[in-house]
Motif scaffolding. Structure first.
Motif, PDB file in Angstrom:
ATOM      1  N   PRO A   1       0.817  -1.219   0.000  1.00 25.88           N
ATOM      2  CA  PRO A   1       0.000   0.000   0.000  1.00 25.88           C
ATOM      3  C   PRO A   1       0.852   1.271   0.000  1.00 25.88           C
ATOM      4  CG  PRO A   1      -0.758  -1.570   1.677  1.00 25.88           C
ATOM      5  CD  PRO A   1       0.565  -2.072   1.175  1.00 25.88           C
ATOM      6  N   ASN A   2       0.333   2.287  -0.675  1.00 30.23           N
ATOM      7  CA  ASN A   2       0.923   3.636  -0.652  1.00 30.23           C
ATOM      8  C   ASN A   2       2.388   3.666  -1.097  1.00 30.23           C
ATOM      9  OD1 ASN A   2      -1.487   4.795   0.488  1.00 30.23           O
ATOM     10  ND2 ASN A   2      -0.879   3.897   2.443  1.00 30.23           N
ATOM     11  N   ALA A   3       2.793   2.700  -1.932  1.00 33.74           N
ATOM     12  CA  ALA A   3       4.185   2.648  -2.382  1.00 33.74           C
ATOM     13  C   ALA A   3       4.248   2.714  -3.901  1.00 33.74           C
ATOM     14  CB  ALA A   3       4.849   1.370  -1.890  1.00 33.74           C
ATOM     15  N   THR A   4       5.386   3.204  -4.409  1.00 34.03           N
ATOM     16  CA  THR A   4       5.645   3.220  -5.840  1.00 34.03           C
ATOM     17  C   THR A   4       6.780   2.238  -6.130  1.00 34.03           C
ATOM     18  OG1 THR A   4       7.125   5.128  -5.634  1.00 34.03           O
ATOM     19  CG2 THR A   4       4.801   5.580  -6.069  1.00 34.03           C
ATOM     20  N   HIS A   5       7.512   2.469  -7.215  1.00 31.54           N
ATOM     21  CA  HIS A   5       8.490   1.491  -7.679  1.00 31.54           C
ATOM     22  C   HIS A   5       9.555   1.124  -6.630  1.00 31.54           C
ATOM     23  CE1 HIS A   5      10.531  -0.946 -10.578  1.00 31.54           C
ATOM     24  NE2 HIS A   5      11.567  -0.140 -10.691  1.00 31.54           N
ATOM     25  N   PRO A   6      10.132   2.067  -5.901  1.00 31.67           N
ATOM     26  CA  PRO A   6      11.097   1.679  -4.854  1.00 31.67           C
ATOM     27  C   PRO A   6      10.393   1.256  -3.567  1.00 31.67           C
ATOM     28  CG  PRO A   6      11.041   4.053  -5.040  1.00 31.67           C
ATOM     29  CD  PRO A   6      10.083   3.530  -6.089  1.00 31.67           C
ATOM     30  N   MET A   7       9.492   0.262  -3.687  1.00 35.00           N
ATOM     31  CA  MET A   7       8.572  -0.046  -2.595  1.00 35.00           C
ATOM     32  C   MET A   7       9.261  -0.531  -1.325  1.00 35.00           C
ATOM     33  SD  MET A   7       9.000  -2.870  -4.557  1.00 35.00           S
ATOM     34  CE  MET A   7       7.858  -2.719  -5.928  1.00 35.00           C
ATOM     35  N   PHE A   8      10.381  -1.241  -1.453  1.00 28.33           N
ATOM     36  CA  PHE A   8      11.011  -1.753  -0.223  1.00 28.33           C
ATOM     37  C   PHE A   8      11.803  -0.666   0.503  1.00 28.33           C
ATOM     38  CE2 PHE A   8      13.753  -2.971  -3.795  1.00 28.33           C
ATOM     39  CZ  PHE A   8      14.977  -2.430  -3.434  1.00 28.33           C
ATOM     40  N   GLU A   9      12.079   0.445  -0.170  1.00 29.24           N
ATOM     41  CA  GLU A   9      12.658   1.597   0.509  1.00 29.24           C
ATOM     42  C   GLU A   9      11.567   2.442   1.167  1.00 29.24           C
ATOM     43  OE1 GLU A   9      16.366   3.252  -1.706  1.00 29.24           O
ATOM     44  OE2 GLU A   9      14.948   2.619  -3.268  1.00 29.24           O
ATOM     45  N   GLN A  10      10.412   2.509   0.539  1.00 26.94           N
ATOM     46  CA  GLN A  10       9.314   3.329   1.060  1.00 26.94           C
ATOM     47  C   GLN A  10       8.537   2.630   2.170  1.00 26.94           C
ATOM     48  OE1 GLN A  10       7.095   3.981  -2.531  1.00 26.94           O
ATOM     49  NE2 GLN A  10       8.461   5.596  -3.282  1.00 26.94           N
ATOM     50  N   ALA A  11       8.415   1.315   2.092  1.00 25.32           N
ATOM     51  CA  ALA A  11       7.636   0.550   3.075  1.00 25.32           C
ATOM     52  C   ALA A  11       8.382  -0.735   3.432  1.00 25.32           C
ATOM     53  CB  ALA A  11       6.252   0.240   2.517  1.00 25.32           C
ATOM     54  N   PRO A  12       9.559  -0.616   4.046  1.00 21.63           N
ATOM     55  CA  PRO A  12      10.376  -1.811   4.285  1.00 21.63           C
ATOM     56  C   PRO A  12       9.720  -2.849   5.186  1.00 21.63           C
ATOM     57  CG  PRO A  12      11.293   0.120   5.410  1.00 21.63           C
ATOM     58  CD  PRO A  12      10.232   0.617   4.489  1.00 21.63           C
ATOM     59  N   GLN A  13       8.975  -2.404   6.193  1.00 22.31           N
ATOM     60  CA  GLN A  13       8.360  -3.371   7.099  1.00 22.31           C
ATOM     61  C   GLN A  13       7.325  -4.225   6.373  1.00 22.31           C
ATOM     62  OE1 GLN A  13       6.833  -1.725  10.756  1.00 22.31           O
ATOM     63  NE2 GLN A  13       5.841  -3.628  11.372  1.00 22.31           N
ATOM     64  N   LYS A  14       6.439  -3.593   5.610  1.00 19.63           N
ATOM     65  CA  LYS A  14       5.412  -4.343   4.885  1.00 19.63           C
ATOM     66  C   LYS A  14       6.045  -5.230   3.828  1.00 19.63           C
ATOM     67  CE  LYS A  14       1.274  -5.590   3.674  1.00 19.63           C
ATOM     68  NZ  LYS A  14       0.487  -6.480   4.554  1.00 19.63           N
ATOM     69  N   TYR A  15       7.044  -4.707   3.133  1.00 15.46           N
ATOM     70  CA  TYR A  15       7.729  -5.499   2.110  1.00 15.46           C
ATOM     71  C   TYR A  15       8.333  -6.757   2.730  1.00 15.46           C
ATOM     72  CZ  TYR A  15      10.802  -6.698  -1.780  1.00 15.46           C
ATOM     73  OH  TYR A  15      11.436  -7.363  -2.812  1.00 15.46           O
ATOM     74  N   CYS A  16       9.004  -6.607   3.850  1.00 17.55           N
ATOM     75  CA  CYS A  16       9.619  -7.766   4.504  1.00 17.55           C
ATOM     76  C   CYS A  16       8.563  -8.762   4.969  1.00 17.55           C
ATOM     77  CB  CYS A  16      10.481  -7.315   5.678  1.00 17.55           C
ATOM     78  SG  CYS A  16      11.985  -6.453   5.194  1.00 17.55           S
ATOM     79  N   GLU A  17       7.443  -8.269   5.443  1.00 17.80           N
ATOM     80  CA  GLU A  17       6.366  -9.168   5.888  1.00 17.80           C
ATOM     81  C   GLU A  17       5.913 -10.080   4.759  1.00 17.80           C
ATOM     82  OE1 GLU A  17       3.199  -6.816   7.422  1.00 17.80           O
ATOM     83  OE2 GLU A  17       4.313  -6.157   9.205  1.00 17.80           O
ATOM     84  N   VAL A  18       5.668  -9.513   3.581  1.00 22.14           N
ATOM     85  CA  VAL A  18       5.127 -10.334   2.496  1.00 22.14           C
ATOM     86  C   VAL A  18       6.198 -11.282   1.949  1.00 22.14           C
ATOM     87  CG1 VAL A  18       3.375  -8.612   1.908  1.00 22.14           C
ATOM     88  CG2 VAL A  18       5.540  -8.608   0.673  1.00 22.14           C
ATOM     89  N   VAL A  19       7.444 -10.828   1.923  1.00 18.55           N
ATOM     90  CA  VAL A  19       8.516 -11.691   1.427  1.00 18.55           C
ATOM     91  C   VAL A  19       8.777 -12.839   2.401  1.00 18.55           C
ATOM     92  CG1 VAL A  19      10.988 -11.792   0.912  1.00 18.55           C
ATOM     93  CG2 VAL A  19       9.586  -9.944  -0.015  1.00 18.55           C
ATOM     94  N   LEU A  20       8.854 -12.538   3.696  1.00 22.55           N
ATOM     95  CA  LEU A  20       9.111 -13.592   4.683  1.00 22.55           C
ATOM     96  C   LEU A  20       7.975 -14.600   4.722  1.00 22.55           C
ATOM     97  CD1 LEU A  20      10.606 -11.455   7.593  1.00 22.55           C
ATOM     98  CD2 LEU A  20      11.818 -13.144   6.192  1.00 22.55           C
ATOM     99  N   ASP A  21       6.741 -14.123   4.603  1.00 21.58           N
ATOM    100  CA  ASP A  21       5.601 -15.033   4.585  1.00 21.58           C
ATOM    101  C   ASP A  21       5.685 -15.979   3.386  1.00 21.58           C
ATOM    102  OD1 ASP A  21       2.844 -15.818   5.535  1.00 21.58           O
ATOM    103  OD2 ASP A  21       2.353 -15.134   3.509  1.00 21.58           O
ATOM    104  N   PHE A  22       6.053 -15.442   2.227  1.00 24.16           N
ATOM    105  CA  PHE A  22       6.170 -16.266   1.021  1.00 24.16           C
ATOM    106  C   PHE A  22       7.310 -17.281   1.146  1.00 24.16           C
ATOM    107  CE2 PHE A  22       8.397 -16.734  -3.101  1.00 24.16           C
ATOM    108  CZ  PHE A  22       7.436 -17.486  -3.767  1.00 24.16           C
ATOM    109  N   LEU A  23       8.456 -16.841   1.635  1.00 21.68           N
ATOM    110  CA  LEU A  23       9.597 -17.749   1.727  1.00 21.68           C
ATOM    111  C   LEU A  23       9.378 -18.851   2.761  1.00 21.68           C
ATOM    112  CD1 LEU A  23      12.588 -15.236   1.501  1.00 21.68           C
ATOM    113  CD2 LEU A  23      11.613 -16.653  -0.323  1.00 21.68           C
ATOM    114  N   ALA A  24       8.522 -18.587   3.737  1.00 23.00           N
ATOM    115  CA  ALA A  24       8.238 -19.591   4.765  1.00 23.00           C
ATOM    116  C   ALA A  24       7.221 -20.627   4.300  1.00 23.00           C
ATOM    117  CB  ALA A  24       7.729 -18.915   6.037  1.00 23.00           C
ATOM    118  N   GLY A  25       6.567 -20.371   3.169  1.00 23.17           N
ATOM    119  CA  GLY A  25       5.494 -21.246   2.703  1.00 23.17           C
ATOM    120  C   GLY A  25       6.002 -22.587   2.221  1.00 23.17           C
TER     121      GLY A  25
END
Length: 272
Positions: free
Chosen positions: A248-272
């Protein structure tokens, strides 16, 4: 910082975190960038994963003048494949952003045996007629703007060229608002744009997308405009084992703008 000698080039990389009985996460940066761009997500991601973060050929800390034919998508794909092979760690998880996402996609196509899972954050590229009914062939509509940017850089107007590039992707007036550190990182890699306009990268096809067989996460900034969302959605519709996360509320550099949310979705996926 360490390095591995791959394809005649010493590729620098950071190796952060511990194995934790999981495959390492190899991260590939995008245009005008380098391994430093992942700094804002290293902390959260290394709580669960060892991260191996290279800088591609000719990017910082290298100093390149834009001369020669050793900068291309094909070269960087070959380098990433050789890099993963030289790590000798078995199948890895691979994550790429923007142009780095395109590189990771091609690595997954060519060497699926090297990967367990794939994360593509707004992969750069174009679509062919099998994915885009409006495809007309020829160069990317962005190429003219990026060529103008590279021309300014080659002539010595580094900031002027970077302003054209950044404003093309993020909207007019973005460059003056960037933090000083972000601007300096872009300056450190400015001459790579001279090579990038000669990339001649092939467009994505439906067959390309269907060939990606490992679990794949596409990550999109909710406010990203232009071609990138179109490319992402077209690929995600045809990669067999894929899911899409929107930041949400992010543009192309999304992991710089919203690092916490980005990490949440990546960690959830990698744990699957």
């Amino acid at each position: 910082m360490q390095s591995l000698h791959v394809n005649g080039y010493d590729m620098p990389y950071l190796d952060v975190g511990e194995d934790r009985d999981r495959p390492p996460l190899v991260c590939v940066h995008g245009s005008l960038s380098d391994f430093r761009v992942w700094g804002c997500v290293l902390g959260p991601l290394t709580q669960r994963h060892r991260m191996i973060v290279p800088s591609l050929r000719h990017f910082f800390p290298a100093k390149w003048n834009g001369v020669g034919d050793t900068y291309s998508i094909a070269q960087h794909v070959s380098d990433v494949i050789a890099f993963i092979e030289k790590l000798e760690l078995g199948p890895v998880d691979l994550m790429g952003h923007s142009r780095g996402g395109h590189i990771c996609f091609r690595v997954a196509q060519q060497r699926p045996d090297l990967l367990r899972r794939l994360v593509l954050a707004e992969p750069g590229g174009e679509l062919d007629a099998s994915l885009d009914p409006d495809y007309a062939g020829g160069p990317s509509p962005l190429l003219a703007r990026f060529t103008a940017s590279a021309g300014k850089i080659a002539a010595g107007d580094i900031d002027g060229g970077l302003a054209v590039f950044v404003d093309t992707l993020e909207g007019a007036g973005t460059w003056p608002r960037l933090p000083a550190m972000v601007k300096q990182n872009l300056r450190d890699n400015a001459y790579t744009l001279i090579g990038q306009v000669r990339d001649n990268r092939p467009p994505f096809s439906k067959a390309d997308a269907e060939s990606i067989k490992m679990p794949t996460l596409f990550v999109l900034g909710a406010r990203t405009k232009g071609l990138l969302p179109k490319v992402l959605h077209a690929l995600a519709a045809h990669v067999p084992y894929s899911k899409t996360a929107i930041i949400p509320n992010a543009t192309h550099p999304m992991f710089e703008q919203a690092p916490q949310k980005y990490c949440e979705v990546v960690l959830d996926f990698l744990a699957g």
